[in-house]
Design a protein around this motif. Structure first.
Motif, PDB file in Angstrom:
ATOM      1  N   GLN A  80      13.687  -5.467  -8.597  1.00  0.00           N
ATOM      2  CA  GLN A  80      12.775  -5.713  -7.479  1.00  0.00           C
ATOM      3  C   GLN A  80      12.104  -4.424  -7.031  1.00  0.00           C
ATOM      4  OE1 GLN A  80      11.742  -8.595  -6.288  1.00  0.00           O
ATOM      5  NE2 GLN A  80      10.361  -7.513  -4.890  1.00  0.00           N
ATOM      6  N   ASP A  81      12.871  -3.334  -6.981  1.00  0.00           N
ATOM      7  CA  ASP A  81      12.290  -2.042  -6.610  1.00  0.00           C
ATOM      8  C   ASP A  81      11.239  -1.615  -7.633  1.00  0.00           C
ATOM      9  OD1 ASP A  81      13.814  -1.822  -4.350  1.00  0.00           O
ATOM     10  OD2 ASP A  81      15.378  -0.608  -5.279  1.00  0.00           O
ATOM     11  N   GLU A 118       8.120  -3.535  -7.055  1.00  0.00           N
ATOM     12  CA  GLU A 118       7.391  -2.998  -5.906  1.00  0.00           C
ATOM     13  C   GLU A 118       6.620  -1.741  -6.298  1.00  0.00           C
ATOM     14  OE1 GLU A 118       7.114  -4.346  -2.964  1.00  0.00           O
ATOM     15  OE2 GLU A 118       8.507  -5.989  -3.292  1.00  0.00           O
ATOM     16  N   HIS A 177       1.542 -11.026  -4.393  1.00  0.00           N
ATOM     17  CA  HIS A 177       2.765 -10.231  -4.512  1.00  0.00           C
ATOM     18  C   HIS A 177       3.803 -10.622  -3.460  1.00  0.00           C
ATOM     19  CE1 HIS A 177       5.279  -6.786  -5.509  1.00  0.00           C
ATOM     20  NE2 HIS A 177       5.346  -6.507  -4.211  1.00  0.00           N
ATOM     21  N   PHE A 178       3.370 -10.737  -2.218  1.00  0.00           N
ATOM     22  CA  PHE A 178       4.319 -10.998  -1.128  1.00  0.00           C
ATOM     23  C   PHE A 178       4.536 -12.488  -0.876  1.00  0.00           C
ATOM     24  CE2 PHE A 178       2.794  -6.682  -0.139  1.00  0.00           C
ATOM     25  CZ  PHE A 178       4.010  -6.029  -0.048  1.00  0.00           C
TER      26      PHE A 178
END
Length: 238
Positions: free
Chosen positions: A16-17, A20, A70-71
């Motif tokens: 996940q990082d 991002e 994305h969000f």
């Protein structure tokens, strides 16, 4: 269809990082393109006309589309963002990006639609835009005198093949140039190829590249909306 020749990169952060970080990289790329356009207008001393204002409005809408994708959040001001679009709209995005990045480069582009109804097939715009932005920016930074783009759209998906020459020295070989692109020699850094690979894979596509006769060749496939729906149906039936 295409095999990914890029070796997997080992990352210490979570998936996940890493996702991002790729998104951060791509959003900065998009704003960089906007600044390039504005800087070009400032240097030329020309006023921004109505057509260019509309182009900038579309770029802002694109940025909103990337953020929303994305969000996956809703907002009252996020209206009419782009998701699944026809190939004709994606083509316009490519042409706008080319005008921004390829100021001194000769660009040859071909667009082929296979099947009379293929223009009605849709591709996922946030994914397409982020990938094309990375591809075009990478090619422009290679400072090739020319670049070639081939787009083929059919009911199954969109295939994109790009070719551009690399700067050549007496010690260059396909193997050493590949290592440079993969950052294995630490001569260049960046997340562009990682982002392209991740986005294509995440959306059911395939990405690969190779170097042949000092020419960098990218190969990309992205499925259409109908193609992805059929895959999901097949999985449920199985």
């Amino acid at each position: 269809m295409f095999t990914l020749k890029k070796k997997p990169v080992q990352h210490s952060e979570s998936s996940q990082d890493f996702k991002e970080r790729l998104f951060f990289h791509d959003v900065v790329n998009q704003t960089h393109g906007l600044l390039l356009f504005l800087n070009q207008k400032e240097i030329s001393g020309e006023n921004i006309n109505r057509e260019e204002i509309q182009l900038m409005q579309k770029e802002v809408k694109t940025l909103q589309s990337l953020i929303r994708d994305h969000f996956n959040y809703k907002h009252k001001n996020l209206v009419q963002t782009y998701d699944w679009v026809p190939f004709s709209y994606a083509k316009l995005a490519f042409e706008n990006l080319s005008q921004t990045y390829f100021k001194d480069t000769q660009v040859n582009a071909t667009f082929t639609i296979v099947g009379k109804d293929s223009e009605e097939d849709l591709i996922y715009y946030p994914c397409f835009y982020r990938i094309l932005n990375n591809l075009i920016k990478n090619i422009s930074e290679a400072q090739s005198p020319n670049a070639e783009f081939n787009f083929v759209m059919d009911e199954v998906g969109l295939t994109v093949v790009t070719r551009n020459q690399l700067k050549k020295s007496s010690t260059d070989s396909s193997e050493s140039l590949t290592r440079v692109i993969l950052n294995e020699d630490k001569l260049i850094k960046g997340l562009g190829l990682d982002s392209i690979h991740h986005l294509a894979e995440e959306h059911g596509g395939i990405f690969g590249f190779e170097i042949e006769n000092n020419t960098w060749i990218n190969k990309l496939y992205l499925p259409t909306q109908n193609s992805m729906s059929l895959r999901k149906t097949d999985k449920i039936a199985a």
